[in-house]
Design an enzyme around this catalytic site. Structure first.
Site, PDB file in Angstrom:
ATOM      1  N   GLU A 112     -16.242  26.254  28.762  1.00 28.61           N
ATOM      2  CA  GLU A 112     -15.327  25.113  28.540  1.00 28.61           C
ATOM      3  C   GLU A 112     -16.102  23.818  28.630  1.00 28.61           C
ATOM      4  OE1 GLU A 112     -12.706  25.115  31.887  1.00 28.61           O
ATOM      5  OE2 GLU A 112     -11.481  26.739  31.108  1.00 28.61           O
ATOM      6  N   LYS A 114     -17.169  20.403  30.212  1.00 23.43           N
ATOM      7  CA  LYS A 114     -17.105  19.802  31.542  1.00 23.43           C
ATOM      8  C   LYS A 114     -16.731  18.345  31.340  1.00 23.43           C
ATOM      9  CE  LYS A 114     -20.003  18.898  35.610  1.00 23.43           C
ATOM     10  NZ  LYS A 114     -18.970  18.140  36.242  1.00 23.43           N
ATOM     11  N   ASP A 116     -15.887  14.580  32.117  1.00 19.51           N
ATOM     12  CA  ASP A 116     -16.403  13.637  33.101  1.00 19.51           C
ATOM     13  C   ASP A 116     -15.286  12.693  33.542  1.00 19.51           C
ATOM     14  OD1 ASP A 116     -18.217  12.503  34.755  1.00 19.51           O
ATOM     15  OD2 ASP A 116     -19.233  11.330  33.211  1.00 19.51           O
ATOM     16  N   TYR A 222      -7.365  22.976  34.292  1.00 20.36           N
ATOM     17  CA  TYR A 222      -8.228  24.127  34.008  1.00 20.36           C
ATOM     18  C   TYR A 222      -8.435  25.069  35.190  1.00 20.36           C
ATOM     19  CZ  TYR A 222     -11.298  20.611  36.014  1.00 20.36           C
ATOM     20  OH  TYR A 222     -11.817  19.650  36.828  1.00 20.36           O
ATOM     21  N   LYS A 310     -25.328  21.005  32.637  1.00 19.33           N
ATOM     22  CA  LYS A 310     -25.202  19.596  32.250  1.00 19.33           C
ATOM     23  C   LYS A 310     -26.119  19.268  31.077  1.00 19.33           C
ATOM     24  CE  LYS A 310     -24.437  16.582  35.531  1.00 19.33           C
ATOM     25  NZ  LYS A 310     -23.477  15.506  35.840  1.00 19.33           N
ATOM     26  N   CYS A 404     -21.484 -24.485  24.289  1.00 21.58           N
ATOM     27  CA  CYS A 404     -20.933 -23.402  23.478  1.00 21.58           C
ATOM     28  C   CYS A 404     -21.670 -23.320  22.139  1.00 21.58           C
ATOM     29  CB  CYS A 404     -19.441 -23.651  23.246  1.00 21.58           C
ATOM     30  SG  CYS A 404     -18.713 -22.532  22.057  1.00 21.58           S
ATOM     31  N   CYS A 407     -19.018 -24.471  19.235  1.00 22.02           N
ATOM     32  CA  CYS A 407     -18.505 -25.829  19.072  1.00 22.02           C
ATOM     33  C   CYS A 407     -19.377 -26.878  19.755  1.00 22.02           C
ATOM     34  CB  CYS A 407     -17.077 -25.924  19.615  1.00 22.02           C
ATOM     35  SG  CYS A 407     -17.001 -25.824  21.405  1.00 22.02           S
ATOM     36  N   CYS A 422     -16.470 -21.233  27.350  1.00 23.98           N
ATOM     37  CA  CYS A 422     -16.420 -22.522  26.679  1.00 23.98           C
ATOM     38  C   CYS A 422     -15.088 -23.150  27.074  1.00 23.98           C
ATOM     39  CB  CYS A 422     -16.463 -22.311  25.169  1.00 23.98           C
ATOM     40  SG  CYS A 422     -15.968 -23.780  24.250  1.00 23.98           S
ATOM     41  N   CYS A 427     -12.126 -25.358  20.531  1.00 23.50           N
ATOM     42  CA  CYS A 427     -13.250 -24.557  20.007  1.00 23.50           C
ATOM     43  C   CYS A 427     -12.753 -23.603  18.913  1.00 23.50           C
ATOM     44  CB  CYS A 427     -13.888 -23.761  21.142  1.00 23.50           C
ATOM     45  SG  CYS A 427     -15.203 -22.668  20.580  1.00 23.50           S
TER      46      CYS A 427
HETATM   47  S1  IVH Z   1     -13.639  24.301  37.291  1.00 19.92           S
HETATM   48  C1  IVH Z   1     -14.078  25.064  41.971  1.00 19.92           C
HETATM   49  N1  IVH Z   1     -13.652  23.345  34.871  1.00 19.92           N
HETATM   50  O1  IVH Z   1     -16.537  19.170  37.497  1.00 19.92           O
HETATM   51  C2  IVH Z   1     -14.104  23.900  41.088  1.00 19.92           C
HETATM   52  N2  IVH Z   1     -14.311  21.908  36.631  1.00 19.92           N
HETATM   53  O2  IVH Z   1     -18.992  19.030  38.985  1.00 19.92           O
HETATM   54  C3  IVH Z   1     -13.313  24.202  39.860  1.00 19.92           C
HETATM   55  N3  IVH Z   1     -14.849  19.633  35.914  1.00 19.92           N
HETATM   56  O3  IVH Z   1     -15.059  19.171  40.667  1.00 19.92           O
HETATM   57  C4  IVH Z   1     -13.797  23.409  38.790  1.00 19.92           C
HETATM   58  N4  IVH Z   1     -14.460  19.938  33.781  1.00 19.92           N
HETATM   59  O4  IVH Z   1     -13.777  18.044  38.751  1.00 19.92           O
HETATM   60  C5  IVH Z   1     -13.897  23.090  36.157  1.00 19.92           C
HETATM   61  N5  IVH Z   1     -13.579  22.656  32.654  1.00 19.92           N
HETATM   62  C6  IVH Z   1     -13.823  22.389  33.946  1.00 19.92           C
HETATM   63  C7  IVH Z   1     -14.241  21.120  34.403  1.00 19.92           C
HETATM   64  C8  IVH Z   1     -14.481  20.916  35.746  1.00 19.92           C
HETATM   65  C9  IVH Z   1     -14.821  19.072  34.707  1.00 19.92           C
HETATM   66  C10 IVH Z   1     -15.219  18.907  37.151  1.00 19.92           C
HETATM   67  C11 IVH Z   1     -14.393  19.240  38.355  1.00 19.92           C
HETATM   68  C12 IVH Z   1     -15.393  19.643  39.408  1.00 19.92           C
HETATM   69  C13 IVH Z   1     -16.638  19.025  38.890  1.00 19.92           C
HETATM   70  C14 IVH Z   1     -17.869  19.717  39.408  1.00 19.92           C
END
Ligand code: IVH
Length: 747
Positions: A112, A114, A116, A222, A310, A404, A407, A422, A427
């Site tokens: 999946e 990740k 941010d 998730y 990552k 500025c 102007c 400004c 302006c």
């Molecule tokens: S599973 C036991 N799935 O990444 C923790 N986490 O760096 C279950 N995160 O704290 C997390 N996307 O906040 C999971 N598809 C995803 C995620 C995800 C982002 C975050 C989550 C976690 C952090 C860890």
């Protein structure tokens, strides 16, 4: 169908459309149809306040601003993930699982994105959202229920009766939403957020849900926390169940049978990295079979059944050719890096923001430098740092211009702001912005002129200053062609009539609305009311040295010079005028005169008003208003009373009319309205079902409480109901001003 049934029906329908729109992104009705459903529900709920329930779609933004968040305990704890940048580590992870699990165990993986963002826990009991919390330290987080309720893709109810379902996921801000928020922050002279995650975390920490509702937040679920009465054998099955209940799940997932498929999925996802509306910083690899989780267990901070991979942050190096300065609509000067074009995360970058003077200084960015750039929030190109080894010897620090660039006017950095602006109200860079402010709702409310029209009018040279609106020829305006959002050109047509009518109405709008419309620095909606109040008209204000006197008074009290006493006499007279309008707080005999005076016209207001009134611009405005025969008077909306002078109110619960009506009534009678109860609160006005925190706080502090009837009595009115905008409120009950009271604090 009776009203109660219709209410239930409407809620169900609105929930369905919320889900189609926010969760599944496939709306089946128009915005207008949706609004009609909403308005009908809101009207019925107003008529039957006893039928309002917290899970009604109308109640997403509700409750009072908090003073702090309550702590919540996470059981099981909210863990993090072990992460790696190296694919070889994932092979080791797979080998480790093989070793740990009994011979012959079969499992597969889910990959999946990740996301941010900020981790989130949602607790549903019998299908009702009862609590939302941040991760905090994993064991204890903050209760952010009121804030999370404002996120429209998060259902307040689920179509299932599971006794306990704790779902976990990620709140995020979309890249687009982040860019817009940051533009607004910079325009407002505030420090922009570094990335969408910070903006998201900052938004969730706001104490006022009404503010949170304005932030473009969204969420994806998730994982599961505590469960009772429900079980899932695999992660994919759980995701399907979530989705069937209207919970948003990751928009991309791959089921992988071996590590070859896992790596292919990770690479595929990396290619899609910039295609998501949110930022992703990697891939999450999860064992699909949930029965294996307890066998695998977890370390102190992460489960042994998942890993995060990552992606390397995308950066590029290039030469900084020049620094130019842009002037935004509100006059903010933004330094911009002109770069040797370079490709980065899917596009060619030739310019990047340098934010403000502080940023340049802190990072010591100089023209000629080799710089490292990245896309903040995956969208906004920004210069992160210079490469000092590659600095040419001739590079010198950049200084923001003192005038500025558009102007040539003065620029200024206001206290507490990072932005340099400004300050020339004429302006050219600010023309559109000033016109937009002028026609906005709290200003002169010329609704037919939207953002596009304002821009077009300025571009066509028809309007340079807002007062030019009165010089427009209605026939020519009707023929004016406007390019719509879809690129089609349309005659302004009938809207021209609306503009003319609104311009006519604006002539008689109260003085404070005009003052606000003029965009005087520091004179917002509230300040405008205060500075307008002592005057009989615009021309009176313009001719009156009050603000200079007030300013001189403040300065004199600071300096303790002789002329203070002289000025004090003059100011005493002024103060009386203020007091008669209920603007001078004088009910507390312990307070010095100066302190009480400070409660009304603050030094900054006096300074800005003085500066404005002395400017050539103000003289031109005055001359033009005189030509047009416009001389705004104060409070034409409603005469002011003083019955509530010096009293501060907090309102809670459901009243017989919208809260705004009561707020207005309080203000019109010289009182002030606060959002939370403090020692300074004079009264808590309570309606039905008073809100928890205000009520308990007021009880604890012994704050006097009023119901509507008692409030009416205080106002000297028979009927508590606030007047409709058109009917005049009660006549002011003038409070005599005690002259010698004035000097108490001066001696
Ligand atoms: S599973 C036991 N799935 O990444 C923790 N986490 O760096 C279950 N995160 O704290 C997390 N996307 O906040 C999971 N598809 C995803 C995620 C995800 C982002 C975050 C989550 C976690 C952090 C860890």
């Amino acid at each position: 169908m009776n009203d109660a049934q219709r209410i239930l029906d409407l809620r169900e329908t609105i929930r369905k459309h919320d889900r189609l729109y926010y969760v599944e992104a496939r709306p089946t009705i128009s915005d207008r149809e949706y609004d009609a459903l909403w308005d009908e529900l809101a009207a019925l709920e107003r008529a039957h306040p006893e039928l309002v329930t917290p899970d009604s779609p109308t109640q997403r933004v509700s409750g009072e601003p908090l003073t702090k968040f309550n702590r919540v305990h996470h059981d099981p704890p909210m863990q993090s993930l072990d992460k790696t940048y190296d694919k070889a580590d994932l092979e080791q992870f797979d080998a480790y699982l093989r070793k740990r699990l009994p011979e012959g165990t079969m499992w597969d993986y889910v990959v999946e994105p990740k996301i941010d963002g900020v981790s989130l826990s949602l607790r549903y009991e019998h299908g009702r959202l009862v609590r939302a919390a941040t991760r905090g330290n994993g064991v204890e987080g903050d209760d952010i229920t009121a804030n999370v309720r404002t996120i429209r893709s998060i259902p307040l109810t689920l179509p299932c009766d599971v006794p306990l379902l704790e779902v976990r996921g990620e709140v995020y801000m979309t890249r687009e939403g982040f860019a817009a928020l940051n533009r607004a922050e910079e325009e407002a002279g505030r420090e922009p957020f570094a990335n969408p995650r910070n903006a998201c975390a900052g938004s969730l920490k706001l104490l006022d849900p009404r503010e949170v509702a304005k932030r473009p937040l969204d969420a994806v679920l998730y994982a599961a926390g505590a469960l009772d009465g429900v079980a899932f054998s695999t992660h994919t099955e759980m995701m399907r169940a979530f989705a069937s209940w209207g919970l948003r799940t990751p928009p991309w997932q791959r089921l992988c049978l071996d590590m070859g498929q896992v790596f292919a999925a990770i690479d595929e996802l990396e290619g899609l990295r910039h295609a998501f509306p949110f930022e992703i910083d990697g891939a999450v690899l999860k064992v699909n079979q949930r029965a294996l989780y307890p066998i695998l267990g977890s370390t102190a901070h992460a489960p042994s059944s998942a890993r995060a991979y990552k992606y390397a942050p995308e950066q590029a190096r290039t030469r900084l050719r020049a620094i130019t300065v842009q002037v935004g609509r509100s006059g903010v000067l933004t330094p911009v890096a002109e770069l040797e074009p370079v490709s980065l995360a899917g596009s060619v970058i030739a310019r990047a923001t340098l934010h403000n003077a502080d940023y340049l200084r802190e990072k010591d960015i100089r023209v000629g430098d080799m710089v490292e750039i990245s896309k903040h929030g995956d969208v906004i190109p920004a210069v992160d740092r210079v490469v000092p080894e590659l600095r040419p010897p001739e590079a010198v620090p950049f200084v923001l211009p003192t005038h500025c660039p558009v102007c040539g006017g003065d620029v200024e950095r206001l206290e507490g702001e990072v932005a340099t602006r400004c300050v020339n109200p004429e302006c050219p860079a600010q023309r559109v912005g000033r016109l937009e402010l002028f026609v906005s709702r709290n200003a002169l409310d010329i609704a037919a002129i939207g953002g596009r029209m304002a821009e077009a009018l300025v571009q066509a040279g028809l309007v340079t200053q807002p007062l030019d609106l009165w010089s427009l020829d209605p026939a020519a305006l009707a023929e004016f062609r406007l390019v719509a959002e879809d690129g089609t050109e349309r005659r302004f047509g009938k809207k021209a009539q609306e503009v003319m009518a609104a311009l006519d109405r604006a002539r008689d709008l109260p003085l404070h609305r005009w003052l606000f419309a003029l965009g005087i620095p520091g004179i917002g909606v509230t300040a405008a009311r205060i500075v307008a109040a002592p005057f009989a008209s615009w021309s009176a204000l313009f001719a009156d040295p009050l603000f200079e006197d007030v300013l001189a008074f403040y300065e004199a009290t600071e300096r303790k010079t002789e002329d203070r006493d002289l000025l004090a006499g003059e100011i005493a007279t002024r103060a009386q005028a203020l007091a008669e309008r209920g603007l001078l707080q004088r009910d507390d005999p312990d307070k010095s005169f100066r302190d009480r005076f400070l409660l009304t016209i603050k030094p900054e207001m006096a300074r800005e008003m003085t500066r404005f009134l002395r400017s050539d611009y103000a003289h031109r405005v005055a001359a033009r208003l005189a030509e047009l025969g416009i001389d705004p008077k104060p409070l034409a909306e409603a005469p002011v009373g003083t019955a509530l002078a010096g009293k501060s109110f907090v309102i809670t619960g459901t009243l017989s009319k919208p809260r705004e009506a009561f707020e207005r009534l309080i203000r019109e009678n010289g009182g002030t309205v606060q959002s939370s109860v403090s020692k300074k609160t004079s009264y808590l006005l309570i309606g039905a079902d008073p809100g928890g925190s205000k009520y308990t706080k007021a009880q604890a502090l012994g704050t006097p409480m009023l119901d509507e009837a008692q409030f009416a009595a205080l106002l000297g009115q028979a009927d508590a109901a606030p007047a409709e905008p058109e009917t005049p409120p009660p006549s002011p009950a003038a409070t005599p001003y005690v002259q010698d009271d004035l000097f108490g604090g001066l001696n």
